[in-house]
Design a protein around this motif. Structure first.
Motif, PDB file in Angstrom:
ATOM      1  N   GLY A  64      78.761 -16.637 -39.851  1.00  0.00           N
ATOM      2  CA  GLY A  64      79.294 -15.865 -40.968  1.00  0.00           C
ATOM      3  C   GLY A  64      79.437 -16.671 -42.241  1.00  0.00           C
ATOM      4  N   TRP A  65      79.626 -17.979 -42.130  1.00  0.00           N
ATOM      5  CA  TRP A  65      79.731 -18.840 -43.322  1.00  0.00           C
ATOM      6  C   TRP A  65      78.427 -18.841 -44.118  1.00  0.00           C
ATOM      7  CZ3 TRP A  65      76.289 -22.845 -43.990  1.00  0.00           C
ATOM      8  CH2 TRP A  65      75.531 -23.211 -42.852  1.00  0.00           C
ATOM      9  N   PHE A  66      77.309 -18.635 -43.406  1.00  0.00           N
ATOM     10  CA  PHE A  66      75.995 -18.675 -44.045  1.00  0.00           C
ATOM     11  C   PHE A  66      75.551 -17.287 -44.506  1.00  0.00           C
ATOM     12  CE2 PHE A  66      71.327 -18.370 -43.592  1.00  0.00           C
ATOM     13  CZ  PHE A  66      70.958 -19.288 -44.550  1.00  0.00           C
ATOM     14  N   ASP A  67      75.766 -16.278 -43.669  1.00  0.00           N
ATOM     15  CA  ASP A  67      75.370 -14.899 -43.983  1.00  0.00           C
ATOM     16  C   ASP A  67      76.555 -13.993 -43.682  1.00  0.00           C
ATOM     17  OD1 ASP A  67      74.277 -12.398 -44.295  1.00  0.00           O
ATOM     18  OD2 ASP A  67      72.585 -12.704 -42.929  1.00  0.00           O
ATOM     19  N   SER A  68      77.288 -13.648 -44.706  1.00  0.00           N
ATOM     20  CA  SER A  68      78.511 -12.863 -44.523  1.00  0.00           C
ATOM     21  C   SER A  68      78.238 -11.460 -44.001  1.00  0.00           C
ATOM     22  CB  SER A  68      79.301 -12.775 -45.840  1.00  0.00           C
ATOM     23  OG  SER A  68      78.505 -12.164 -46.852  1.00  0.00           O
ATOM     24  N   SER A  69      76.989 -10.969 -44.177  1.00  0.00           N
ATOM     25  CA  SER A  69      76.673  -9.623 -43.702  1.00  0.00           C
ATOM     26  C   SER A  69      76.713  -9.535 -42.175  1.00  0.00           C
ATOM     27  CB  SER A  69      75.294  -9.193 -44.209  1.00  0.00           C
ATOM     28  OG  SER A  69      74.259  -9.937 -43.584  1.00  0.00           O
TER      29      SER A  69
END
Length: 487
Positions: A27-32
């Motif tokens: 999630g830190w990289f791609d919040s979606s």
């Protein structure tokens, strides 16, 4: 006499990876990804692939059926472990089907499962009994939406003429080279196109006219459909699709995304089995396969649908799931991260193909022997009966052990022997009626463990991988029958 579905079953791997763990890791990289972090997806064990998954679905579908009556075996998948070795040949030997059984692999599209079913139903109209399998174990790139959406699983449908649980009303197909995703021979993972394009230009424009043509050919109105099974799309997208086709959204089968994930070519057949479990006599079931076009099959449930064996069905498989929160383990067993495996992992796994061929009745079919003089069962079969009071020579006939219940006699959990998913469990199992074998164990849950005397069942799995030569060997392992033990 009618042509249609005689029996059906599915198989979902025991472990269910919690999606929140994937979202938490990336999630830190791609919040979606956080928005996709609900529910769980089925993940195959390290020794499972599309072949072994298909074998288990077939065993569930064939409960109580004579396998010698099967004329043809079809399998649809986009994740076959071999590009040039027929997977259905491996499955046929594991199921101990007759050597005269025709086998066919169908690939290249998410429609592979429904296309296999169409081929089998055409054969059924000529008097054949066909077993249709669809199975997927697709690798996904870490932190991708596919990793969130996909799931591993398989389905099996037995078709022919006779006392069917669902009669084929009509079938219709159209081919359109619409590319929603693809994977080449050199690709490791799927390449997915933009979701809105796939939904609006693919799903919503290609499927409705094909369904309309199918229903017109069958003389059935859209509002008469009781269960719509479509293997692609979210539940909200499927509701919109149903409305566009004139089918009540209330009659859309849940896509099971939250419980198992999207199982690719197997998913339409998996939803078909779920619909059969829910259906009442005279219900109309519309099955849609999407991928480079559209397959549409229409079935009418018969009075026998109420007595269909559900032991290997969707509800039973969903109920046996075990939550898995170890995302690192998932990455490791799928070789998505590079880990130090240690010196013990360096053993050469070269397979003697000539030896494997000569011993295939034992290794593929788990065939032992029965003494025709005293009745003693043993595995492996030998020239001399193992019963001390008998000792007859050349008296044994083939005896299958794969479906014989067993119990655990002894076991070891070994942290020194190399396995990609430690510890390595193995021990002795005793078959009901006679015969015992030393075997590796599979599907041991840490919370439930093992105990002497507990029921065991044999499962067809990958024995080991020869990564140097790109080969894998199959054999039978013993797995705890936790449900039978009250677990």
């Amino acid at each position: 006499m009618a042509t249609g579905i005689l029996a059906a079953g599915i198989y979902l791997p025991q472990r269910r990876l919690q999606r929140v763990e994937i979202a938490r890791a990336h999630g830190w990289f791609d919040s979606s990804l956080r928005g996709l972090g609900s529910g769980e997806r089925c993940i195959a064990a390290w020794d499972e692939d599309s072949i072994t998954l298909a074998v288990e679905a077939a065993r569930n579908a064939l409960l109580g059926f004579d396998r010698d009556s099967i004329d043809a075996l079809y399998m649809g998948s986009t994740s076959y472990p071999f590009l040039d070795r027929q997977s259905t040949a491996v499955v046929a030997e594991a199921l101990n089907l007759a050597a005269t059984t025709r086998t066919m692999d169908i690939a290249g599209s998410q429609r592979a499962g429904t296309s296999a079913l169409l081929a089998a139903l055409r054969g059924a109209r000529l008097g054949e009994m066909g077993l249709v399998l669809a199975s997927e174990q697709r690798r996904t790139k870490a932190a991708s939406r596919a990793e969130m959406m996909y799931g591993d699983g398989s389905a099996a449908v037995l078709v022919g003429d006779g006392e069917v649980v669902a009669e084929l009303v009509d079938a219709y197909s159209e081919t359109v080279d619409f590319v929603d995703h693809y994977r080449t021979a050199d690709s490791e993972f799927d390449y997915d196109w933009e979701e809105r394009w796939v939904r609006e230009e693919g799903l919503l424009k290609i499927v409705p006219p094909v369904v309309a043509n199918a229903l017109s050919s069958a003389g059935v109105k859209a509002d008469e459909i009781t269960h719509l099974c479509c293997g692609i799309g979210t539940n909200s997208e499927l509701h919109g699709l149903a409305g566009r086709m004139g089918i009540s959204p209330d009659n859309v089968m849940d896509n099971l995304h939250d419980r198992c994930g999207r199982t690719g070519a197997a998913h339409p057949l998996l939803l078909l089995v779920a619909a059969l479990e829910k259906a009442k006599p005279e219900d109309l079931i519309l099955l849609v396969g999407f991928g480079q076009g559209c397959d549409v099959l229409l079935f009418r449930a018969t009075h026998r649908v109420n007595s269909m064996n559900r032991e290997g069905g969707v509800a039973a498989n969903l109920a046996r799931g075990a939550a898995d929160r170890n995302y690192s383990r998932y990455l490791t067993i799928n070789h998505l991260i590079s880990m130090e495996h240690g010196i013990r992992a360096e053993l050469d796994k070269n397979t003697g193909l000539s030896t494997a061929y000569r011993n295939r009745e034992l290794t593929s079919g788990l065939i032992g022997g029965r003494c025709t003089v005293c009745g003693t069962l043993q595995i492996p079969a030998t020239n001399v009966c193992v019963q001390p009071d008998c000792g007859a020579i050349g008296s044994q006939v083939a005896h299958p052990f794969a479906d014989v219940p067993a119990e655990l006699k002894s076991y070891t959990g070994d942290n020194l022997t190399y396995t990609i998913d430690p510890p390595a469990y193995y021990g002795m199992v005793q078959f009901r009626g006679g015969g015992r074998i030393m075997a590796d164990f599979a599907d041991v849950l840490p919370d439930l463990g093992l105990s002497v005397g507990m029921p065991m069942r044999m499962v067809f799995r990958v024995k080991d991988y020869d990564h140097k030569r790109g080969f894998r060997r199959y054999f039978w392992k013993a797995a705890p029958a936790y449900a039978d033990a009250g677990g």
